[in-house]
Design an enzyme around this catalytic site. Structure first.
Site, PDB file in Angstrom:
ATOM      1  N   GLU A 172     133.311  54.057  -4.029  1.00  0.00           N
ATOM      2  CA  GLU A 172     133.258  55.061  -2.961  1.00  0.00           C
ATOM      3  C   GLU A 172     134.616  55.015  -2.280  1.00  0.00           C
ATOM      4  OE1 GLU A 172     133.357  57.095  -0.008  1.00  0.00           O
ATOM      5  OE2 GLU A 172     132.234  55.572   1.077  1.00  0.00           O
ATOM      6  N   CYS A 219     135.336  58.675   5.952  1.00  0.00           N
ATOM      7  CA  CYS A 219     135.571  59.300   4.655  1.00  0.00           C
ATOM      8  C   CYS A 219     134.888  60.660   4.575  1.00  0.00           C
ATOM      9  CB  CYS A 219     135.097  58.394   3.522  1.00  0.00           C
ATOM     10  SG  CYS A 219     133.374  57.891   3.674  1.00  0.00           S
ATOM     11  N   GLU A 260     144.160  63.460   1.949  1.00  0.00           N
ATOM     12  CA  GLU A 260     143.331  62.800   2.954  1.00  0.00           C
ATOM     13  C   GLU A 260     144.241  62.046   3.919  1.00  0.00           C
ATOM     14  OE1 GLU A 260     139.415  59.935   3.143  1.00  0.00           O
ATOM     15  OE2 GLU A 260     141.098  59.277   1.941  1.00  0.00           O
TER      16      GLU A 260
END
Length: 267
Positions: A18, A52, A151
């Site tokens: 993840e 996230c 990101e």
């Protein structure tokens, strides 16, 4: 690391990955403005955007954006209280460390120098006492710009304003513009449009929200995980995740075993 140490394992290791996200909020022309504004503000800037699942790119129709929403949203973002987290009147605090501060500072400076980007809220930072980055909203006319792909893991939201009649074209472009596929949401007052968007973006977000921000999953209550560059999409908190860690053994018992090797047709 697992690959370079593979000879040390008695059995091949099981991995759940993840990683990150470049999570989106898509506003349909039928979107409720108040719902959209709150979803963007909370989804993008809660926890300083250090999630996230945080919303970091938004697609807003011109009919909403140009009808006062831009100014309303910018005013709300500029009004967010920021400071010492022990003061509970503050909505957000500092980013986690100097490295994070430097990354977000560089992203803001880059956007400020980009002719296709306009900073409509925030855009400032201060590390004199803690690593503080103001919640920042960047309107960008280039849908392929870095602000829609990278990101930053901080309080930065990129907004693309699209023509209402080009909704489907916008969905097609944004579906895979970023490598990630963790979370996303659609804000829509039209149930058919929401269902269409959910299907169109079925591979773009492992966790998809309708009329809500792109964050909020709690392990044990809502399964969580995404695909593509966001991880192995093994859905922590879901029953199928448990199966990921079990050892499956197949057993066969023959009740009438053969006693000769030859087949009947050979005779």
């Amino acid at each position: 690391t697992v690959g370079t140490n593979i000879e040390k394992y008695r059995s091949y290791p099981r991995i759940v990955g993840e990683t990150g996200g470049k999570d989106f909020v898509v506003a349909h022309p039928s979107a409720d403005r108040a719902i959209l504004k709150t979803a963007l503000t909370r989804g993008s800037f809660e926890f300083q955007g250090q999630k996230c699942s945080a919303s970091s790119r938004a697609y807003v129709p011109a009919s909403i954006w140009n009808d006062g929403f831009k100014e309303e949203f910018a005013a709300e973002v500029d009004g967010i209280t920021m400071g010492d987290v022990t003061d509970l009147s503050n909505f957000i605090g500092a980013v986690i460390d100097e490295r994070s501060f430097a990354k977000n500072k560089a992203a803001i400076d880059r956007a400020a120098a980009d002719p296709t980007c306009t900073i409509i809220a925030g855009g400032t930072y201060d590390d004199s006492v803690g690593y503080f980055v103001r919640p920042t909203v960047i309107a960008c006319t280039d849908p392929e710009n870095e602000v829609f792909k990278a990101e930053y893991f901080g309080p930065i939201l990129a907004v693309l304003v699209y023509e209402d009649e080009k909704y489907d074209e916008m969905l097609t472009q944004m579906e895979s513009v970023s490598d990630y596929a963790l979370t996303g949401s659609v804000i829509s007052g039209d149930r058919a449009a929401a269902a269409y968007t959910m299907e169109k973006l079925r591979f773009a977000a492992g966790n998809f929200y309708i009329n809500d921000k792109s964050t909020g999953a709690v392990v044990g209550q809502q399964p969580f995980g995404g695909g593509r560059a966001s991880g192995t999409n093994d859905k922590a908190g879901a029953p199928q995740n448990l199966m990921r860690w079990t050892l499956t053994r197949a057993i066969k018992e023959t009740l009438v075993p053969p006693t000769e090797y030859g087949y009947p047709h050979m005779g």
